[in-house]
Design a protein around this motif. Structure first.
Motif, mmCIF file in Angstrom:
data_model
loop_
_atom_site.group_PDB
_atom_site.id
_atom_site.type_symbol
_atom_site.label_atom_id
_atom_site.label_comp_id
_atom_site.label_asym_id
_atom_site.label_seq_id
_atom_site.Cartn_x
_atom_site.Cartn_y
_atom_site.Cartn_z
ATOM 1 N N LEU A 18 0.822 -1.209 0.000
ATOM 2 C CA LEU A 18 0.000 0.000 0.000
ATOM 3 C C LEU A 18 0.860 1.264 0.000
ATOM 4 N N ARG A 19 1.971 1.227 0.694
ATOM 5 C CA ARG A 19 2.845 2.401 0.771
ATOM 6 C C ARG A 19 3.484 2.726 -0.584
ATOM 7 N N ASP A 20 3.714 1.733 -1.384
ATOM 8 C CA ASP A 20 4.436 1.900 -2.648
ATOM 9 C C ASP A 20 3.676 2.859 -3.568
ATOM 10 N N ARG A 21 4.326 3.919 -3.982
ATOM 11 C CA ARG A 21 3.661 4.915 -4.829
ATOM 12 C C ARG A 21 3.298 4.366 -6.199
ATOM 13 N N ASP A 22 3.881 3.248 -6.593
ATOM 14 C CA ASP A 22 3.577 2.645 -7.897
ATOM 15 C C ASP A 22 2.388 1.690 -7.843
ATOM 16 N N THR A 23 1.812 1.462 -6.663
ATOM 17 C CA THR A 23 0.634 0.604 -6.554
ATOM 18 C C THR A 23 -0.579 1.344 -7.110
ATOM 19 N N ASP A 24 -1.250 0.766 -8.119
ATOM 20 C CA ASP A 24 -2.372 1.461 -8.758
ATOM 21 C C ASP A 24 -3.636 1.375 -7.897
ATOM 22 N N SER A 25 -4.651 2.168 -8.260
ATOM 23 C CA SER A 25 -5.871 2.270 -7.455
ATOM 24 C C SER A 25 -6.617 0.946 -7.306
ATOM 25 N N PRO A 26 -6.810 0.154 -8.383
ATOM 26 C CA PRO A 26 -7.507 -1.124 -8.198
ATOM 27 C C PRO A 26 -6.804 -2.044 -7.202
ATOM 28 N N THR A 27 -5.462 -2.103 -7.284
ATOM 29 C CA THR A 27 -4.708 -2.932 -6.347
ATOM 30 C C THR A 27 -4.788 -2.349 -4.946
ATOM 31 N N PHE A 28 -4.712 -1.041 -4.838
ATOM 32 C CA PHE A 28 -4.794 -0.363 -3.547
ATOM 33 C C PHE A 28 -6.132 -0.668 -2.874
ATOM 34 N N ARG A 29 -7.222 -0.609 -3.632
ATOM 35 C CA ARG A 29 -8.538 -0.890 -3.066
ATOM 36 C C ARG A 29 -8.636 -2.332 -2.584
ATOM 37 N N ARG A 30 -8.157 -3.253 -3.408
ATOM 38 C CA ARG A 30 -8.236 -4.676 -3.032
ATOM 39 C C ARG A 30 -7.418 -4.956 -1.781
ATOM 40 N N LEU A 31 -6.211 -4.440 -1.719
ATOM 41 C CA LEU A 31 -5.357 -4.679 -0.560
ATOM 42 C C LEU A 31 -5.907 -4.016 0.692
ATOM 43 N N THR A 32 -6.540 -2.852 0.534
ATOM 44 C CA THR A 32 -7.157 -2.192 1.685
ATOM 45 C C THR A 32 -8.250 -3.063 2.275
ATOM 46 N N GLU A 33 -9.094 -3.632 1.421
ATOM 47 C CA GLU A 33 -10.151 -4.526 1.893
ATOM 48 C C GLU A 33 -9.561 -5.729 2.630
ATOM 49 N N GLU A 34 -8.517 -6.327 2.063
ATOM 50 C CA GLU A 34 -7.903 -7.495 2.690
ATOM 51 C C GLU A 34 -7.264 -7.125 4.025
ATOM 52 N N LEU A 35 -6.606 -5.983 4.065
ATOM 53 C CA LEU A 35 -5.932 -5.554 5.288
ATOM 54 C C LEU A 35 -6.948 -5.251 6.392
ATOM 55 N N ARG A 78 -14.555 10.433 2.706
ATOM 56 C CA ARG A 78 -14.891 9.412 1.735
ATOM 57 C C ARG A 78 -13.977 8.213 1.836
ATOM 58 N N ALA A 79 -12.773 8.427 2.391
ATOM 59 C CA ALA A 79 -11.761 7.375 2.376
ATOM 60 C C ALA A 79 -12.188 6.146 3.167
ATOM 61 N N GLY A 80 -12.997 6.335 4.216
ATOM 62 C CA GLY A 80 -13.433 5.201 5.008
ATOM 63 C C GLY A 80 -14.270 4.209 4.239
ATOM 64 N N LEU A 81 -14.902 4.661 3.130
ATOM 65 C CA LEU A 81 -15.686 3.742 2.308
ATOM 66 C C LEU A 81 -14.830 2.617 1.741
ATOM 67 N N GLY A 82 -13.567 2.911 1.483
ATOM 68 C CA GLY A 82 -12.674 1.896 0.943
ATOM 69 C C GLY A 82 -12.381 0.774 1.925
ATOM 70 N N MET A 83 -12.748 0.972 3.201
ATOM 71 C CA MET A 83 -12.523 -0.036 4.237
ATOM 72 C C MET A 83 -13.786 -0.826 4.553
ATOM 73 N N LEU A 84 -14.923 -0.374 4.036
ATOM 74 C CA LEU A 84 -16.201 -0.942 4.439
ATOM 75 C C LEU A 84 -16.359 -2.396 4.013
ATOM 76 N N GLU A 85 -16.011 -2.715 2.779
ATOM 77 C CA GLU A 85 -16.193 -4.079 2.279
ATOM 78 C C GLU A 85 -15.372 -5.076 3.098
ATOM 79 N N GLY A 86 -14.155 -4.698 3.459
ATOM 80 C CA GLY A 86 -13.322 -5.591 4.257
ATOM 81 C C GLY A 86 -13.905 -5.857 5.631
ATOM 82 N N MET A 87 -14.607 -4.868 6.193
ATOM 83 C CA MET A 87 -15.216 -5.025 7.518
ATOM 84 C C MET A 87 -16.498 -5.839 7.446
ATOM 85 N N THR A 88 -17.372 -5.528 6.487
ATOM 86 C CA THR A 88 -18.646 -6.235 6.401
ATOM 87 C C THR A 88 -18.485 -7.664 5.896
#
Length: 214
Positions: A18-35, A78-88
């Motif tokens: 997630l920290r890597d600046r080269d990580t694209d948005s789709p990957t960032f979203r998926r990893l956020t949910e998993e994390l 809005r950023a918290g929405l990216g965490m919602l799927e991983g929680m639910t």
């Protein structure tokens, strides 16, 4: 306020990507949910349950189920929405509410611009989702907002926190008298002069959803 920094190799691995600046948005979203799902295992250790008996194909078995009222998950827009799927995904029976807060980039103070929550949260356990605990003002204001409506147990789940933000939350919530736990994947070095976490991972909202012009 209690701090829980989750120390697990998978958490560290996903946070590094997630920290890597080269990580694209789709990957960032998926990893956020998993994390978030990994963090949620630790964050829900004190979730309230009641005894419940079921019948297996062989015999009766004693177990538990989530108590009523159901827990409430509250992403900060809005950023918290990216965490919602991983929680639910972990807790599909939870109810979901929303709080919209924005930080003034000059004063660094939060203001509420939207909310969708029950008027009465008496007896509710609430799980607040916000990727970055930077200055601490927004998260503390949200916690107090929920407690003012009757919530009696708050757990905040963040990807990263800054020491200054944690200290500020302790100050702002010192008189709360309601259990509050902050669960994070990591505590970073400091805030910079603009109030961003260093080394951090950039603006979580922009990396999840792209840059929005104001």
């Amino acid at each position: 306020m209690k701090l829980l920094a989750v120390d697990h190799p998978l958490v560290s691995h996903k946070l590094t990507v997630l920290r890597d600046r080269d990580t694209d948005s789709p990957t960032f979203r998926r990893l956020t949910e998993e994390l978030v799902t990994l963090l949620a295992y630790e964050a829900t250790r004190d979730i309230r349950v009641s005894p419940h008996t079921v019948r297996t194909p062989v015999a009766a078995a004693e177990g538990v189920r989530l108590s009523l009222p159901r827990p409430l998950v509250v992403p900060i827009l809005r950023a918290g929405l990216g965490m919602l799927e991983g929680m639910t995904r972990l807790m599909p029976s939870a109810e979901v509410g929303f709080v919209g807060m924005v930080r003034n980039e000059e004063t660094l103070q939060p203001t509420t611009y939207a909310e969708r929550l029950p008027e009465d949260l008496s007896g509710r356990q609430c799980y607040v989702l916000d990727p970055m605990l930077a200055t601490g003002g927004t998260l503390a204001a949200t916690v107090r907002f929920l407690v003012d409506r009757g919530a009696d147990h708050i757990t905040c789940i963040c990807l990263l926190a800054a020491p200054e933000g944690l200290h500020r939350m302790e100050q702002l919530l010192d008189d709360l008298n309601v259990p509050c736990t902050v669960v994070v994947a990591g505590v970073d070095e400091r805030l910079n002069e603009k109030g961003y976490i260093v080394p951090g991972l950039g603006d979580a909202g922009d990396r999840l959803y792209g840059v929005v012009d104001h």
